[in-house]
Design a protein around this motif. Structure first.
Motif, PDB file in Angstrom:
ATOM      1  N   PRO A  18      -5.162   4.743  -6.771  1.00 56.25           N
ATOM      2  CA  PRO A  18      -5.970   5.626  -5.911  1.00 56.25           C
ATOM      3  C   PRO A  18      -7.362   5.906  -6.480  1.00 56.25           C
ATOM      4  O   PRO A  18      -8.326   6.046  -5.724  1.00 56.25           O
ATOM      5  N   LEU A  19      -7.488   5.988  -7.820  1.00 52.57           N
ATOM      6  CA  LEU A  19      -8.810   6.196  -8.424  1.00 52.57           C
ATOM      7  C   LEU A  19      -9.730   5.015  -8.137  1.00 52.57           C
ATOM      8  O   LEU A  19     -10.892   5.193  -7.780  1.00 52.57           O
ATOM      9  N   LEU A  20      -9.207   3.813  -8.299  1.00 49.69           N
ATOM     10  CA  LEU A  20     -10.011   2.622  -8.009  1.00 49.69           C
ATOM     11  C   LEU A  20     -10.397   2.581  -6.527  1.00 49.69           C
ATOM     12  O   LEU A  20     -11.525   2.220  -6.183  1.00 49.69           O
ATOM     13  N   ARG A  21      -9.479   2.956  -5.666  1.00 52.36           N
ATOM     14  CA  ARG A  21      -9.805   2.955  -4.229  1.00 52.36           C
ATOM     15  C   ARG A  21     -10.896   3.969  -3.918  1.00 52.36           C
ATOM     16  O   ARG A  21     -11.780   3.704  -3.105  1.00 52.36           O
ATOM     17  N   ARG A  22     -10.820   5.153  -4.577  1.00 53.22           N
ATOM     18  CA  ARG A  22     -11.862   6.150  -4.346  1.00 53.22           C
ATOM     19  C   ARG A  22     -13.223   5.615  -4.753  1.00 53.22           C
ATOM     20  O   ARG A  22     -14.215   5.784  -4.033  1.00 53.22           O
ATOM     21  N   TRP A  23     -13.286   4.955  -5.925  1.00 52.87           N
ATOM     22  CA  TRP A  23     -14.557   4.386  -6.366  1.00 52.87           C
ATOM     23  C   TRP A  23     -15.031   3.290  -5.412  1.00 52.87           C
ATOM     24  O   TRP A  23     -16.226   3.196  -5.114  1.00 52.87           O
ATOM     25  N   ARG A  24     -14.101   2.484  -4.921  1.00 55.47           N
ATOM     26  CA  ARG A  24     -14.487   1.421  -3.980  1.00 55.47           C
ATOM     27  C   ARG A  24     -15.025   2.031  -2.687  1.00 55.47           C
ATOM     28  O   ARG A  24     -16.026   1.547  -2.138  1.00 55.47           O
ATOM     29  N   ASP A  25     -14.368   3.081  -2.211  1.00 61.71           N
ATOM     30  CA  ASP A  25     -14.846   3.748  -0.992  1.00 61.71           C
ATOM     31  C   ASP A  25     -16.235   4.344  -1.211  1.00 61.71           C
ATOM     32  O   ASP A  25     -17.100   4.275  -0.325  1.00 61.71           O
ATOM     33  N   ARG A  27     -18.500   3.273  -3.147  1.00 61.73           N
ATOM     34  CA  ARG A  27     -19.475   2.175  -3.202  1.00 61.73           C
ATOM     35  C   ARG A  27     -19.579   1.445  -1.871  1.00 61.73           C
ATOM     36  O   ARG A  27     -20.318   0.472  -1.736  1.00 61.73           O
ATOM     37  N   ARG A  28     -18.799   1.897  -0.894  1.00 58.37           N
ATOM     38  CA  ARG A  28     -18.821   1.330   0.462  1.00 58.37           C
ATOM     39  C   ARG A  28     -18.535  -0.177   0.440  1.00 58.37           C
ATOM     40  O   ARG A  28     -19.233  -0.977   1.079  1.00 58.37           O
ATOM     41  N   LEU A  29     -17.507  -0.538  -0.313  1.00 59.66           N
ATOM     42  CA  LEU A  29     -17.071  -1.925  -0.380  1.00 59.66           C
ATOM     43  C   LEU A  29     -15.685  -2.054   0.240  1.00 59.66           C
ATOM     44  O   LEU A  29     -14.821  -1.192   0.039  1.00 59.66           O
ATOM     45  N   SER A  30     -15.471  -3.122   0.984  1.00 60.86           N
ATOM     46  CA  SER A  30     -14.131  -3.421   1.477  1.00 60.86           C
ATOM     47  C   SER A  30     -13.312  -4.043   0.358  1.00 60.86           C
ATOM     48  O   SER A  30     -13.857  -4.481  -0.662  1.00 60.86           O
ATOM     49  N   GLU A  65     -16.438  -2.466 -13.902  1.00 60.53           N
ATOM     50  CA  GLU A  65     -17.783  -3.035 -14.055  1.00 60.53           C
ATOM     51  C   GLU A  65     -18.375  -3.401 -12.699  1.00 60.53           C
ATOM     52  O   GLU A  65     -19.542  -3.113 -12.418  1.00 60.53           O
ATOM     53  N   HIS A  66     -17.591  -4.022 -11.841  1.00 63.61           N
ATOM     54  CA  HIS A  66     -18.099  -4.423 -10.527  1.00 63.61           C
ATOM     55  C   HIS A  66     -18.322  -3.233  -9.609  1.00 63.61           C
ATOM     56  O   HIS A  66     -19.134  -3.318  -8.675  1.00 63.61           O
ATOM     57  N   LEU A  67     -17.631  -2.131  -9.886  1.00 63.72           N
ATOM     58  CA  LEU A  67     -17.839  -0.911  -9.099  1.00 63.72           C
ATOM     59  C   LEU A  67     -18.911  -0.022  -9.699  1.00 63.72           C
ATOM     60  O   LEU A  67     -19.200   1.049  -9.164  1.00 63.72           O
TER      61      LEU A  67
END
Length: 272
Positions: A18-25, A27-30, A65-67
């Motif tokens: 869930p933490l990674l998903r929050r960071w992805r959201d 960053r507005r990345l699918s 790193e990518h996020l």
């Protein structure tokens, strides 16, 4: 942004997925976009985010790193995944950061007679040069006692605010910058600071300050200060260390103020 929203941020999600998903959201990345950037399968990334698959230590670091996750928060991701933190947080006073202190000192001294400050992630003053007292003159003593918060000193009604000619414009710039940093770091202490700064007066352009929209010919938001030698105008730059591997170094930045006109340059050369 309301004060209530600032003081009551949503509870952070639990677990590395869930933490990674929050960071992805944020960053507005699918999932597909992040998977392509990080060279992993979308299926595996989906399993990681839902907790069906535990990512390896290298995978957590790679996705972070990518996020563009800050180093402090990368350690939190690693801990949530069950791994030891990867990035140290060394005190700036420690011997191993002596070279960093020397670099900061040289940059600050080289910028004189113009003001420059070094601050940490939460905008607390780490160091400053001989030009700083010129822009902080008249501030209340309690705002100049360590730890000195540069943003509080700037906008507090007993700080620099009474001397800032374009207070509404400068305040809007400061608050906008702080909101962006909160979006990147999700730091609860920065949220609290934002709520405090938003409560200070000076946000109404009808008080005589220029509007928050840029004026004719303006390319940056200037800091305009009242001074006995006449109005002083500054533009600023932010300098950070490239490719840091220590949290303290990563969160250190230098804000240097340059004269925005010939009059300001002449006054500083004469006074500092």
């Amino acid at each position: 942004m309301s004060t209530a929203a600032v003081l009551s941020p949503p509870a952070p999600p639990r677990g590395v997925g869930p933490l990674l998903r929050r960071w992805r959201d944020q960053r507005r990345l699918s999932q597909m976009e992040l998977a392509l950037e990080a060279d992993v399968s979308t299926r595996h990334l989906s399993f990681v985010e839902t907790g069906r698959s535990k990512p390896s230590r290298d995978m957590v670091v790679k996705l972070a790193e990518h996020l563009d996750v800050p180093l402090r928060e990368r350690n939190e991701l690693l801990l949530a995944a069950g791994y030891a933190p990867a990035y140290p947080e060394t005190s700036l006073e420690d011997a191993e950061l002596g070279q960093v202190r020397e670099v900061v000192g040289r940059l600050l001294a080289a910028h004189e007679p113009y003001p420059a400050v070094a601050v940490d992630r939460r905008w607390e003053l780490v160091d400053g040069n001989a030009g700083v007292p010129l822009i902080t003159a008249g501030a209340a003593a309690h705002l100049l006692e360590p730890p000195i918060n540069a943003l509080r000193l700037s906008l507090h009604p007993e700080g620099m605010a009474p001397r800032i000619v374009n207070l509404a414009e400068w305040r809007s710039h400061i608050l906008g910058r702080l909101r962006r940093e909160i979006g990147v770091t999700q730091d609860p202490q920065l949220r609290t600071l934002l709520a405090e700064l938003e409560a200070y007066p000076g946000g109404d352009p009808d008080d005589g300050s220029p509007a928050t929209q840029p004026g004719p010919g303006e390319i940056v938001v200037p800091l305009r200060l009242r001074h006995e030698a006449g109005e002083l105008a500054f533009m600023s730059t932010i300098t950070t260390f490239g490719t840091p591997l220590d949290i303290t170094v990563a969160e250190l930045s230098i804000e240097a103020f340059f004269p925005a006109d010939a009059h300001t340059a002449a006054v500083l050369r004469a006074l500092v």
